[in-house]
Structures are given as C-alpha cells and as structure tokens.
Design a protein around this motif. Structure first.
Motif, PDB file in Angstrom:
ATOM      1  N   ASP A 160       0.835  -1.201   0.000  1.00 17.67           N
ATOM      2  CA  ASP A 160       0.000   0.000   0.000  1.00 17.67           C
ATOM      3  C   ASP A 160       0.875   1.259   0.000  1.00 17.67           C
ATOM      4  O   ASP A 160       1.768   1.406   0.833  1.00 17.67           O
ATOM      5  CB  ASP A 160      -0.886  -0.004   1.240  1.00 17.67           C
ATOM      6  N   PRO A 161       0.635   2.190  -0.941  1.00 15.04           N
ATOM      7  CA  PRO A 161       1.441   3.420  -0.983  1.00 15.04           C
ATOM      8  C   PRO A 161       1.294   4.282   0.274  1.00 15.04           C
ATOM      9  O   PRO A 161       2.111   5.175   0.504  1.00 15.04           O
ATOM     10  CB  PRO A 161       0.928   4.145  -2.223  1.00 15.04           C
ATOM     11  N   ALA A 162       0.283   4.020   1.080  1.00 15.53           N
ATOM     12  CA  ALA A 162       0.131   4.773   2.326  1.00 15.53           C
ATOM     13  C   ALA A 162       1.188   4.387   3.362  1.00 15.53           C
ATOM     14  O   ALA A 162       1.374   5.104   4.357  1.00 15.53           O
ATOM     15  CB  ALA A 162      -1.267   4.545   2.910  1.00 15.53           C
ATOM     16  N   PHE A 163       1.878   3.265   3.128  1.00 13.32           N
ATOM     17  CA  PHE A 163       2.903   2.835   4.085  1.00 13.32           C
ATOM     18  C   PHE A 163       4.221   3.543   3.790  1.00 13.32           C
ATOM     19  O   PHE A 163       4.780   3.418   2.702  1.00 13.32           O
ATOM     20  CB  PHE A 163       3.122   1.326   4.042  1.00 13.32           C
ATOM     21  N   VAL A 164       4.708   4.278   4.752  1.00 16.35           N
ATOM     22  CA  VAL A 164       6.040   4.878   4.733  1.00 16.35           C
ATOM     23  C   VAL A 164       6.694   4.477   6.042  1.00 16.35           C
ATOM     24  O   VAL A 164       6.099   4.648   7.121  1.00 16.35           O
ATOM     25  CB  VAL A 164       5.983   6.414   4.596  1.00 16.35           C
ATOM     26  N   LEU A 165       7.909   3.952   5.979  1.00 20.37           N
ATOM     27  CA  LEU A 165       8.509   3.347   7.169  1.00 20.37           C
ATOM     28  C   LEU A 165       8.583   4.320   8.340  1.00 20.37           C
ATOM     29  O   LEU A 165       8.162   3.985   9.456  1.00 20.37           O
ATOM     30  CB  LEU A 165       9.899   2.795   6.843  1.00 20.37           C
ATOM     31  N   GLN A 166       9.098   5.529   8.132  1.00 22.19           N
ATOM     32  CA  GLN A 166       9.228   6.446   9.258  1.00 22.19           C
ATOM     33  C   GLN A 166       7.862   6.828   9.814  1.00 22.19           C
ATOM     34  O   GLN A 166       7.683   6.931  11.027  1.00 22.19           O
ATOM     35  CB  GLN A 166      10.006   7.699   8.857  1.00 22.19           C
ATOM     36  N   GLY A 167       6.883   7.010   8.931  1.00 25.66           N
ATOM     37  CA  GLY A 167       5.531   7.314   9.403  1.00 25.66           C
ATOM     38  C   GLY A 167       4.961   6.184  10.227  1.00 25.66           C
ATOM     39  O   GLY A 167       4.282   6.412  11.243  1.00 25.66           O
ATOM     40  N   PHE A 168       5.241   4.942   9.810  1.00 27.59           N
ATOM     41  CA  PHE A 168       4.787   3.773  10.562  1.00 27.59           C
ATOM     42  C   PHE A 168       5.470   3.710  11.927  1.00 27.59           C
ATOM     43  O   PHE A 168       4.821   3.467  12.954  1.00 27.59           O
ATOM     44  CB  PHE A 168       5.069   2.508   9.757  1.00 27.59           C
ATOM     45  N   VAL A 169       6.789   3.961  11.942  1.00 27.83           N
ATOM     46  CA  VAL A 169       7.529   3.948  13.211  1.00 27.83           C
ATOM     47  C   VAL A 169       6.969   5.013  14.152  1.00 27.83           C
ATOM     48  O   VAL A 169       6.783   4.770  15.357  1.00 27.83           O
ATOM     49  CB  VAL A 169       9.033   4.162  12.950  1.00 27.83           C
ATOM     50  N   ASP A 170       6.676   6.196  13.611  1.00 24.11           N
ATOM     51  CA  ASP A 170       6.134   7.278  14.447  1.00 24.11           C
ATOM     52  C   ASP A 170       4.748   6.918  14.986  1.00 24.11           C
ATOM     53  O   ASP A 170       4.440   7.177  16.165  1.00 24.11           O
ATOM     54  CB  ASP A 170       6.055   8.570  13.637  1.00 24.11           C
ATOM     55  N   ALA A 171       3.905   6.317  14.134  1.00 26.79           N
ATOM     56  CA  ALA A 171       2.562   5.932  14.572  1.00 26.79           C
ATOM     57  C   ALA A 171       2.630   4.835  15.635  1.00 26.79           C
ATOM     58  O   ALA A 171       1.847   4.828  16.596  1.00 26.79           O
ATOM     59  CB  ALA A 171       1.735   5.457  13.376  1.00 26.79           C
ATOM     60  N   LEU A 172       3.584   3.924  15.479  1.00 28.07           N
ATOM     61  CA  LEU A 172       3.760   2.864  16.457  1.00 28.07           C
ATOM     62  C   LEU A 172       4.296   3.417  17.778  1.00 28.07           C
ATOM     63  O   LEU A 172       3.852   3.021  18.868  1.00 28.07           O
ATOM     64  CB  LEU A 172       4.712   1.821  15.878  1.00 28.07           C
ATOM     65  N   LYS A 173       5.219   4.374  17.681  1.00 30.82           N
ATOM     66  CA  LYS A 173       5.762   4.994  18.893  1.00 30.82           C
ATOM     67  C   LYS A 173       4.658   5.728  19.658  1.00 30.82           C
ATOM     68  O   LYS A 173       4.627   5.700  20.902  1.00 30.82           O
ATOM     69  CB  LYS A 173       6.887   5.954  18.519  1.00 30.82           C
TER      70      LYS A 173
END
Length: 371
Positions: free
Chosen positions: A306-319
C-alpha cells in the motif's frame, strides 16, 4: 515505552538502577565483581577454565569483531565470510580495512548458509585459514548454526570466528565441544539484557597466545587484553571501562541465572517470536522468512504494498502507541523488523501486535501484502 529492537534491549528496573552509582574500576571490591563476570561469561559459553578466557573490550559489536579479526587472522591468512546478511557485509568491510584477504561466500538473506556450501568453498581454496559466520543476522533473522558449520570447518583443519553478538545468551554455544572455534563474540546489551558498552570475546587461550603480534593495533589486540590479565589480574580492565555498565551487567547476569539460564531465556524468546510471527500474519502482513528459517531474536516483515505505508511514518505511529522499533531496514527487500528479545513477555508481544495493527489503521494501510 516498549523497546522492540535487537539491541540495546528493554532492561529490568534493577539492571538500570545499578548504573546509578559512582565506581572506581580499580577498587579492590569492584575487581572481584569484574573477575566474577569473566568467569560467568566463560561458563555460559561452555568454555573450560584454563582452556578458554574471557577478553572484554570497551565498545560495540563492531569493535569486538574487528578486534577478533585483527587478532586471530594473521596478515598472511585468508578469511572466508559466509555472506548472507548485512552484518556479514560489515564483517567484510572490517576485515578488508584491516588489511586481511577476504573470500566471500554469497547467499540469500532468507536462509542460513549450509554445511555443503562451506565445505565446497574450503575445498575450492586451500589458502583459506579462517571462517567467520554471523550466528544470528539481525537484518533478516536467520540463524547460521555453528553446530552445522563447525564440524565442516574442523574437518577441513581451519579455524572459526563466531559472531554471536545478537544471539549469545539465547542460542546455545558450547566451546568445549567446538575446538575449531578460536573465539565467540557478543556484547552486553543484547540477549543477556544488560546495558550497552562492552564487547566480550571468549577465546581459546592457545589461539590467543599464537596470535600475539597479529593485530597491528594496541586498542584492538585481544592477545594484549589477555597479557594484561596475566600481569594485573583477572579483575583488572585494560584501559578505563564503562564501569557502570559492568555493574549493571552483573545484575543482568544474576537475573539470567535466576530465570534458568540459556534454555529458559531461549524458551521465553521463542514464545515471544511465535506470538509476533503469528500476529503479523493475522494482520495480513508477510514475514520475511519462512517459519523453518525464523530465529528467535527478531521478526522481519515485508513492507506492505500500500502506498500509504512509509517506514518512518509507521515507526512514528507505532511509537505514539507505546512501541518503538527500528526506523531503517537492511534486508535486500524493503522491510521492517520487530525485536523479540529483552525483558519482555509474550503478553507484551500481544500488545505489540495490537499496536502494529492500530498503527497501520492510523496510516490507512489497507493492502498489507508484500510490496
């Protein structure tokens, strides 16, 4: 915050508390603590008193790996490196920049190197004197098993350097059964659940003595570490150590013993890994490794298509949901990795799986199959 990286790992409160003191490393009281650490580490490695010695060095895993290469591989030698992950990449660079001749054995980062591959490489090049393997590749999570590779190296009359930086304390090591192993390497801040700052080598004493003069570096000479211990005693650290980290490591070793040692630590990590592996699959994600190749230290997952997945954005959302993972990948295909090690439980991992699902929802990631 739940820290889920392969090191430094989540630690117990009592381990962290041991750092909150001022200590003189040469004090006679602390010398006894340090000497006891060296003995305990040798025993965990399956080393034999009088045959093996613990040789610590300040710094990270790269430091102790460079020291081992410089110490045990002479400039006239040739080093075969099983090259199936990012930490093998680093070993190649460390050896090359140390002026050692390197032969690489390329392989995919999705499975271990095999005994047949090592045997064929050694047969093809009689000039190879040493083999180096990364016990657990923290890029992907594969395990290069010394129980598989060691006998081949021994039968060929070569020597083995075992980089167990991210596995020692969880995966078993028995130096007494592996005379071909010159040295096993690890650090304080991984599966023994201490704080970072110290690299450890548990080495054959005869190999250390034969290696005198090889290193070309005072700082990275493990034979000099050994000679210092003979001169000043086993409670003396050559140069000023991260002494508070040593004090914390003493507490971590006590907790390791109380838990039941390596078998119990491995059992907990395996269950952590199972919960995580099954959980990410249930979320529609694709683990990087097949189950048969999955080690217990980390689970690496393909990044979603999915193009909505960006690693840093995912890491930030998980944090934001209380879970911290690495914000980079070092696999051949884009991935993210989640650690299963440290002072964490299967219940923590179930919470982490829920947080991963929530973070993906926050980002609007609907297509979760591999990119």
């Amino acid at each position: 915050m739940l820290l889920l990286i392969p090191g430094p790992v989540q630690t117990r409160a009592e381990t962290r508390a041991a750092m909150a003191q001022d200590i003189a490393p040469w004090d006679l009281g602390f010398r006894a603590v340090y000497a006891g650490i060296r003995d305990d580490v040798r025993r965990i490695a399956g080393g034999v008193e009088g045959v093996h010695a613990t040789l610590p060095l300040q710094g990270c895993g790269h430091f102790i790996m460079e020291a081992a290469i410089r110490t045990f591989v002479p400039v006239t030698g040739k080093l075969l490196i099983a090259h199936n992950g990012s930490y093998a990449d680093r070993a190649v660079r460390l050896a090359t920049e140390a002026g050692r001749q390197v032969v690489t054995l390329p392989g995919p980062d999705t499975r271990p190197v095999t005994a047949e591959e090592i045997g064929a490489a050694l047969a093809a090049d009689p000039g190879i004197t040493h083999v180096a393997i990364v016990h657990h590749e923290t890029g992907s999570g594969i395990v290069n098993d010394p129980e598989v590779i060691g006998p081949v190296v021994r039968a060929a009359g070569r020597r083995l350097i075992l980089d167990s930086v991210s596995a020692f304390g969880a995966l078993p090591v028995n130096l007494a059964a592996h005379p071909e192993v010159d040295v096993v390497l690890f650090t304080s801040g991984k599966c023994l659940e201490g704080l970072p700052g110290i690299g450890f080598a548990v080495a054959r004493i005869d190999s250390v003595l034969a290696a005198a003069g090889n290193a070309g570096s005072w700082s990275f000479d493990l034979s000099d570490v050994y000679q210092h211990a003979l001169r000043a005693g086993w409670g003396s650290f050559r140069f000023t150590p991260p002494v508070q980290a040593l004090a914390a490591f003493r507490v971590a070793l006590d907790a390791f013993a109380q838990e039941g040692g390596q078998p119990a630590r491995l059992a907990r990590y395996r269950e952590n890994c199972r919960v995580l592996y099954d959980g990410v699959k249930a979320l529609g994600l694709t683990p990087y490794l097949e189950p048969r190749h999955q080690g217990p230290v980390i689970v690496t997952v393909h990044q979603p298509a999915d193009p909505a997945f960006v690693l840093q954005g995912f890491v930030d959302a998980l944090k934001a949901r209380g879970v911290l993972i690495s914000n980079f990948h070092n696999t051949k295909a884009p991935s993210f990795r989640v650690g299963c090690v440290g002072a964490i439980t299967p219940e923590d991992m179930r919470g982490a799986v829920a947080a991963i699902g929530g973070a993906l929802d926050d980002l609007g990631v609907r297509r979760r199959e591999a990119a």
